[in-house]
Design an enzyme around this catalytic site. Structure first.
Site, PDB file in Angstrom:
ATOM      1  N   ASP A   1      -6.020 -10.663  -2.631  1.00  0.00           N
ATOM      2  CA  ASP A   1      -6.563  -9.452  -2.002  1.00  0.00           C
ATOM      3  C   ASP A   1      -7.968  -9.706  -1.476  1.00  0.00           C
ATOM      4  O   ASP A   1      -8.295  -9.376  -0.332  1.00  0.00           O
ATOM      5  CB  ASP A   1      -6.619  -8.300  -3.017  1.00  0.00           C
ATOM      6  CG  ASP A   1      -5.270  -7.721  -3.379  1.00  0.00           C
ATOM      7  OD1 ASP A   1      -4.874  -6.717  -2.780  1.00  0.00           O
ATOM      8  OD2 ASP A   1      -4.607  -8.279  -4.276  1.00  0.00           O
TER       9      ASP A   1
ATOM     10  N   GLU B   1      -9.788  -1.750   1.964  1.00  0.00           N
ATOM     11  CA  GLU B   1      -9.511  -1.235   0.618  1.00  0.00           C
ATOM     12  C   GLU B   1     -10.459  -1.814  -0.422  1.00  0.00           C
ATOM     13  O   GLU B   1     -10.823  -1.136  -1.382  1.00  0.00           O
ATOM     14  CB  GLU B   1      -8.067  -1.543   0.219  1.00  0.00           C
ATOM     15  CG  GLU B   1      -7.738  -1.020  -1.173  1.00  0.00           C
ATOM     16  CD  GLU B   1      -6.295  -1.196  -1.577  1.00  0.00           C
ATOM     17  OE1 GLU B   1      -5.897  -0.587  -2.580  1.00  0.00           O
ATOM     18  OE2 GLU B   1      -5.575  -1.952  -0.910  1.00  0.00           O
TER      19      GLU B   1
ATOM     20  N   ASP C   1      -5.702  -3.173   4.944  1.00  0.00           N
ATOM     21  CA  ASP C   1      -5.223  -3.251   3.570  1.00  0.00           C
ATOM     22  C   ASP C   1      -4.842  -4.713   3.353  1.00  0.00           C
ATOM     23  O   ASP C   1      -3.828  -5.181   3.873  1.00  0.00           O
ATOM     24  CB  ASP C   1      -4.007  -2.348   3.354  1.00  0.00           C
ATOM     25  CG  ASP C   1      -3.671  -2.191   1.873  1.00  0.00           C
ATOM     26  OD1 ASP C   1      -4.063  -3.072   1.082  1.00  0.00           O
ATOM     27  OD2 ASP C   1      -3.011  -1.204   1.507  1.00  0.00           O
TER      28      ASP C   1
ATOM     29  N   ILE D   1      -3.675  -6.526   0.884  1.00  0.00           N
ATOM     30  CA  ILE D   1      -2.315  -6.657   0.350  1.00  0.00           C
ATOM     31  C   ILE D   1      -1.834  -5.259   0.006  1.00  0.00           C
ATOM     32  O   ILE D   1      -2.288  -4.663  -0.983  1.00  0.00           O
ATOM     33  CB  ILE D   1      -2.228  -7.567  -0.887  1.00  0.00           C
ATOM     34  CG1 ILE D   1      -2.615  -8.997  -0.541  1.00  0.00           C
ATOM     35  CG2 ILE D   1      -0.797  -7.542  -1.459  1.00  0.00           C
ATOM     36  CD1 ILE D   1      -2.473  -9.976  -1.700  1.00  0.00           C
ATOM     37  N   ASP D   2      -0.942  -4.735   0.814  1.00  0.00           N
ATOM     38  CA  ASP D   2      -0.323  -3.452   0.504  1.00  0.00           C
ATOM     39  C   ASP D   2       0.940  -3.755  -0.295  1.00  0.00           C
ATOM     40  O   ASP D   2       1.819  -4.459   0.169  1.00  0.00           O
ATOM     41  CB  ASP D   2       0.032  -2.711   1.799  1.00  0.00           C
ATOM     42  CG  ASP D   2       0.594  -1.335   1.522  1.00  0.00           C
ATOM     43  OD1 ASP D   2      -0.003  -0.614   0.706  1.00  0.00           O
ATOM     44  OD2 ASP D   2       1.638  -0.985   2.113  1.00  0.00           O
TER      45      ASP D   2
ATOM     46  N   THR E   1       0.542  -4.588  -3.971  1.00  0.00           N
ATOM     47  CA  THR E   1       0.070  -5.678  -4.836  1.00  0.00           C
ATOM     48  C   THR E   1       1.055  -5.963  -5.969  1.00  0.00           C
ATOM     49  O   THR E   1       1.272  -7.126  -6.333  1.00  0.00           O
ATOM     50  CB  THR E   1      -1.328  -5.359  -5.402  1.00  0.00           C
ATOM     51  OG1 THR E   1      -2.246  -5.197  -4.313  1.00  0.00           O
ATOM     52  CG2 THR E   1      -1.831  -6.468  -6.302  1.00  0.00           C
TER      53      THR E   1
ATOM     54  N   ASP F   1      -3.206   2.611   4.031  1.00  0.00           N
ATOM     55  CA  ASP F   1      -1.841   2.510   3.537  1.00  0.00           C
ATOM     56  C   ASP F   1      -0.795   2.909   4.572  1.00  0.00           C
ATOM     57  O   ASP F   1       0.406   2.767   4.307  1.00  0.00           O
ATOM     58  CB  ASP F   1      -1.656   3.388   2.297  1.00  0.00           C
ATOM     59  CG  ASP F   1      -2.326   2.818   1.057  1.00  0.00           C
ATOM     60  OD1 ASP F   1      -2.420   1.579   0.967  1.00  0.00           O
ATOM     61  OD2 ASP F   1      -2.748   3.596   0.189  1.00  0.00           O
TER      62      ASP F   1
END
Length: 336
Positions: free
Chosen positions: A45, A68, A121, A123-124, A126, A270
């Site tokens: 991330d 994020e 984002d 890593i959407d 995770t 998101d």
């Protein structure tokens, strides 16, 4: 405006980020940490946000970036080893990276919403990433509250949906007024994609979150049952859901608040990239009242409640079913 340069830079940034994520997953598993809000975050991330923000800052130095993550966790003395790990992986993409520059790049993503800004984002999904399943790297450009460009990097899904054992890894790229294309992450010819335009409910498919806490499962099930959905649903982490509706593998995604009167709102990162990817493929995205999503009012969708994303053909029918079920749920509160 063609957004050609923005598209090229966004594809470059997300491709590099996807390579970093997959390298971390192959070599380390994920190196999961826990943020103060108890949500998971990984070395990938942080590395992904650093790479994307650095690429965007070089190309568009005047554009704010709303991401994020921030570097506060990595700057703690106890996190020296983790910061070293992030640096190791970022250097594979940007040779001159140092712990200090990585902190700066990550925090480039703590900008404010403006007339024109990017949201990322890193890593959407995770939890899906940690499990070795689906996740998305999401980057979007927003102007005057409207998403103009979105890139979803989805390293874990098959390039050919009818060949689940085929090579994996795709980019979904949507540009306002120009349609949506699918590009293999490993390189290849872009392919224009479209939603499934069928409106025969009995043949359509719902896609829903793996995490039942992401929404209002009981009410969502009642809505799809009332609509007549009978095809087994798909369960997938992250904004990948927008991509698979865009290319016709599924037809509907519903995310309603629980409880319905909840004041909680969705984060802009998101959904932003997924919205333009799906809409430019012929789909439609609104809140549960049929209002377009408003990306001009801050880091959350403060003017919207719930998410309905569909192939477009069934959207009005879905909104009518949602309204009916919401009314029934509200009425039941007053029946002794």
């Amino acid at each position: 405006m063609s957004y050609q340069r923005e598209k090229q830079i966004a594809i470059q940034a997300v491709t590099a980020a996807a390579q970093l994520c997959e390298q971390v997953r192959q070599e380390e598993g994920s190196l999961t940490l826990t943020k103060p809000d108890r949500s998971p975050v990984t070395v990938a991330d942080f590395g992904t946000q650093a790479v994307i923000c650095r690429v965007l800052a070089e190309a568009f130095p005047g554009d704010p970036i709303v991401g994020e993550e921030n570097s506060s966790l990595l700057r703690q003395p106890a996190m020296t080893q983790q910061l070293t790990g992030v640096t190791h992986y970022v250097k594979h993409q940007i040779a001159e990276a140092t712990p200090e520059t990585i902190i700066t790049w990550i925090d480039r993503g703590t900008g404010q919403v403006a007339d024109r800004y990017w949201t990322v984002d890193p890593i959407d999904g995770t939890k899906g990433y940690v499990r070795g399943e689906n996740y998305a790297i999401a980057l979007a450009l927003i102007e005057d509250g409207e998403v103009k460009l979105g890139v979803l990097g989805c390293p874990a899904i098959p390039i050919h949906p009818n060949q689940p054992d085929s090579d994996r890894g795709v980019l979904f790229v949507g540009v306002k007024g120009q349609g949506t294309t699918l590009i293999p992450l490993a390189g290849g010819q872009p392919q224009t994609i479209r939603v499934n335009e069928c409106d025969r409910i009995e043949s359509l498919r719902l896609v829903q979150s793996v995490e039942s806490s992401h929404g209002n499962p009981e009410l969502q099930a009642a809505i799809t049952q009332s609509l007549g959905f009978i095809t087994p649903s798909l369960q997938i982490d992250s904004m990948v859901k927008y991509g698979i509706i865009a290319r016709g593998e599924a037809d509907l995604y519903i995310r309603l608040p629980f409880p319905l009167e909840s004041s909680k709102r969705q984060n802009i990162w998101d959904h932003a990239a997924g919205v333009v990817v799906l809409e430019e493929a012929g789909g439609r995205v609104t809140d549960m009242y049929g209002k377009p999503l408003d990306f001009a009012c801050g880091t959350k969708l403060f003017n919207n409640q719930g998410i309905i994303a569909s192939n477009g053909a069934i959207h009005d029918a879905v909104l009518a079913a949602v309204a009916q079920e919401i009314q029934a749920a509200e009425t039941s509160k007053f029946i002794p």
